[in-house]
Design a protein around this motif. Structure first.
Motif, mmCIF file in Angstrom:
data_model
loop_
_atom_site.group_PDB
_atom_site.id
_atom_site.type_symbol
_atom_site.label_atom_id
_atom_site.label_comp_id
_atom_site.label_asym_id
_atom_site.label_seq_id
_atom_site.Cartn_x
_atom_site.Cartn_y
_atom_site.Cartn_z
ATOM 1 N N THR A 104 4.970 9.518 22.472
ATOM 2 C CA THR A 104 3.675 8.921 22.759
ATOM 3 C C THR A 104 3.646 8.393 24.180
ATOM 4 O O THR A 104 4.687 8.286 24.846
ATOM 5 C CB THR A 104 3.371 7.776 21.786
ATOM 6 N N ASP A 105 2.464 8.024 24.650
ATOM 7 C CA ASP A 105 2.351 7.444 25.990
ATOM 8 C C ASP A 105 3.123 6.131 26.086
ATOM 9 O O ASP A 105 3.592 5.747 27.164
ATOM 10 C CB ASP A 105 0.886 7.206 26.339
ATOM 11 N N ALA A 106 3.262 5.454 24.938
ATOM 12 C CA ALA A 106 3.961 4.167 24.932
ATOM 13 C C ALA A 106 5.466 4.317 24.751
ATOM 14 O O ALA A 106 6.205 3.337 24.904
ATOM 15 C CB ALA A 106 3.394 3.277 23.826
ATOM 16 N N GLY A 107 5.918 5.520 24.416
ATOM 17 C CA GLY A 107 7.345 5.726 24.219
ATOM 18 C C GLY A 107 7.645 6.537 22.978
ATOM 19 O O GLY A 107 6.737 6.951 22.245
ATOM 20 N N ILE A 150 0.437 3.562 16.451
ATOM 21 C CA ILE A 150 1.515 3.956 17.372
ATOM 22 C C ILE A 150 1.519 5.444 17.732
ATOM 23 O O ILE A 150 2.122 5.825 18.732
ATOM 24 C CB ILE A 150 2.907 3.581 16.807
#
Length: 358
Positions: A104-107, A150
């Protein structure tokens, strides 16, 4: 293999790069090769192009695709289970029971992929080959709303990326196809740049870590469109036949650890192949020969027919268990392949003519 080159290889194997999502690995490559190249750029398609040498010399392009097969989230059900379509060519049976990662863009988000347990399969189901539609990803979510906090539709997925040492310089992990080929072309430029301090690099070398090879050789097509190479060599993996069930009569006698594979056939310029073979002899580089009687299913295919035609070669890394979580290659083979490509670049000059028959 030098320590920094080994570290770069390990980092590449553990960096995600599903086709269309190569930004993370291209950033890693740019950081590694920047000091060796005269110029490093990333084009609109996502190809990284590192250049070095005489800008007035023949244009030489090395292509090693950096993308790997993966999956793409397409649906999250009400219970929070995740369904995905494939990116590239998968054997669905390879996926059963695997640890996966959603990027994901967040990790990264850990996941597992499985299907109905064997205890609950009826006799008909046990006899059928599993399909992608019969499997799902589990991230441990309690419901759809929890999962959507998420992850999102369109997020890419890979096998759990890991690098393992085996015996006798062999290494294993997912994505050896084709991060080993990518490593080879990057390392070839680095070595050529070092050698050029003592002898001139008379060609203009463009090392390209191409994108989206696994879904149609797309990056090689667009990169060649901006470089317009005179000569090009693609580096990819090929099937090793030194393990059970592989037919040597069809695949050739290709062994892990016995050197890079130089291909001959209609997709290959004969003079380029001959030069590669001669350089192996001159520099004591072990090599293996393989034949391909059709257009290759890798970047060499796109390169040969670019524009008015490109003198194209194909060098391959022997690979066991391609497109699986446990691909196996030899670090000796990629080291020798990098040296071969370094010497090819150093040998090339404006006096060379690769026109067939002349």
């Amino acid at each position: 293999m030098e320590a920094n080159a080994r570290t770069f290889l390990e980092q590449a194997i553990t960096t995600p790069s599903p086709s269309g999502f190569e930004e993370r690995i291209q950033k890693l490559i740019a950081e590694y090769i920047g000091d060796s190249a005269d110029e490093v750029r990333i084009d609109l398609h996502g190809n990284l192009i590192a250049s070095a040498g005489d800008t007035t010399g023949p244009r030489l392009m090395y292509a090693g695709h950096c993308d790997q097969i993966g999956m793409l989230i397409s649906y999250i059900d009400d219970s929070g289970f995740v369904y995905a379509q494939t990116i590239g060519g998968w054997d669905p049976q390879q996926l059963i029971g695997q640890s996966m990662t959603i990027w994901t863009d967040a990790g990264p988000v850990p996941a597992v992929i499985s299907r109905k347990p064997i205890h609950l399969l009826n006799s008909s189901e046990r006899e059928q080959v599993v399909k992608i539609d019969d499997m799902w990803l589990d991230i441990g979510a309690t419901d759809k709303a929890d999962a959507e906090t998420i992850i999102s539709v369109g997020d890419p997925v890979t096998l759990e990326l890991k690098f393992r040492d085996l015996r006798h310089n062999r290494i294993s992990g997912p994505g050896m196809d084709n991060k080993t080929g990518m490593w080879t072309v990057v390392e070839a430029l680095r070595r050529a740049a070092i050698a050029a301090k003592k002898q001139p690099l008379r060609c203009h070398l463009h090392t390209v870590t191409t994108v989206q090879e696994e879904i149609g050789l797309r990056g090689a097509k667009t990169a060649a469109g901006s470089i317009h190479p005179t000569v090009a060599i693609a580096v990819d993996v090929t099937h090793a036949s030194d393990c059970p069930t592989i037919d040597k009569q069809k695949q050739g006698d290709i062994r892990v650890g016995s050197g890079p594979v130089i291909f001959r056939g209609p997709n290959i310029n004969h003079k380029v192949a001959d030069r590669l073979i001669e350089l192996c002899g001159a520099h004591s580089i072990p090599f293996q020969l393989a034949a391909i009687g059709r257009a290759a299913s890798n970047d060499a295919n796109a390169l040969q027919v670019h524009g008015g035609g490109v003198a194209t070669g194909l060098v391959a890394i022997p690979n066991r268990y391609m497109h699986s979580a446990v691909e196996v290659v030899s670090t000796l083979d990629i080291d020798h392949a990098a040296e071969l490509l370094c010497q090819f670049a150093l040998s090339l000059s404006g006096e060379d003519d690769f026109t067939p028959g002349l």
